[in-house]
Design an enzyme around this catalytic site. Structure first.
Site, PDB file in Angstrom:
ATOM      1  CB  CYS A 236       8.303  -0.246  38.228  1.00 50.41           C
ATOM      2  SG  CYS A 236       7.296  -0.339  39.717  1.00 50.41           S
TER       3      CYS A 236
ATOM      4  CG  HIS B 278       8.186   5.432  39.358  1.00 47.62           C
ATOM      5  ND1 HIS B 278       8.198   4.774  38.146  1.00 47.62           N
ATOM      6  CD2 HIS B 278       8.055   4.456  40.300  1.00 47.62           C
ATOM      7  CE1 HIS B 278       8.072   3.477  38.360  1.00 47.62           C
ATOM      8  NE2 HIS B 278       7.999   3.256  39.658  1.00 47.62           N
ATOM      9  CD  GLU B 279       9.370   4.833  43.962  1.00 48.57           C
ATOM     10  OE1 GLU B 279       8.512   4.053  44.424  1.00 48.57           O
ATOM     11  OE2 GLU B 279      10.201   4.478  43.110  1.00 48.57           O
TER      12      GLU B 279
ATOM     13  CG  HIS C 206       4.206   2.718  43.136  1.00 48.38           C
ATOM     14  ND1 HIS C 206       3.777   1.599  42.453  1.00 48.38           N
ATOM     15  CD2 HIS C 206       5.482   2.923  42.746  1.00 48.38           C
ATOM     16  CE1 HIS C 206       4.765   1.160  41.678  1.00 48.38           C
ATOM     17  NE2 HIS C 206       5.811   1.941  41.834  1.00 48.38           N
TER      18      HIS C 206
HETATM   19 NI    NI Z   1       7.664   1.557  40.890  1.00 47.39          NI
END
Ligand code: NI
Length: 176
Positions: free
Chosen positions: A99, A141-142, A145
């Site tokens: 990341c 993953h994105e 966030h």
């Molecule tokens: Ni990330």
């Protein structure tokens, strides 16, 4: 414009982001451009708005070839706003993630292998795709966030977490 990427420890990375209410605005266009510029500059596979300090539900991802993930196949460059993710089946995969907010480190994380993602581009056009494997991993993953989740909190075995330079021999051995 290339923006500064917040690093783990910054409380803004732990907040839940707000949906975009209006599409096709110059503010949204500028945000998307900054996300793409910053992602490309740092060779990221993806980037989420909270990582540049903007608490809105906007992510970008995609690459033809990514030097940080040389084994990954191409992912089309995508702007995804107000995303909704739906796992397709119960199968999960373990894989190594990094990341841009956690520089230099990698950890093994379990993700849904098959996924449908839906949302909008910057003009409000609908997007709906069924994807698998690394593409599905990047999207999960994105989108994490946007809910204030950084991948280290998803690592089940902290022995599978460390600096890229030190982990590389292990990863090579595993893929052989
Ligand atoms: Ni990330």
């Amino acid at each position: 414009m290339i923006r500064n990427v917040l690093k783990m420890g910054d409380p803004r990375l732990l907040e839940t982001s707000s949906p975009i209410a209006q599409f096709g605005t110059s503010e949204l266009d500028a945000l998307v451009r900054d996300l793409l510029d910053t992602m490309l500059h740092l060779n990221g596979a993806g980037l989420a708005a909270p990582q540049i300090g903007v608490g809105l539900r906007v992510v970008v991802f995609g690459f033809k070839f990514n030097s940080r993930y040389p084994d990954a196949g191409e992912i089309p460059e995508t702007v995804l706003i107000n995303p909704v993710l739906t796992p397709m089946g119960l199968e999960q995969d373990s894989g190594w993630e990094g990341c841009l907010s956690v520089p230099g480190l990698r950890g093994e994380v379990s993700r849904w292998r098959r996924l449908r993602y839906e949302g909008y581009d910057a003009n409000g056009n609908g997007i709906c795709r069924d994807v698998t494997d690394f593409h599905a991993r990047v999207v999960q993953h994105e989108c994490d966030h946007l809910d204030g989740i950084l991948y280290p909190t998803r690592i089940r075995d902290l022995q599978r977490f460390g600096f890229v330079d030190e982990l590389t021999p292990t990863r090579v051995a595993e893929s052989e």
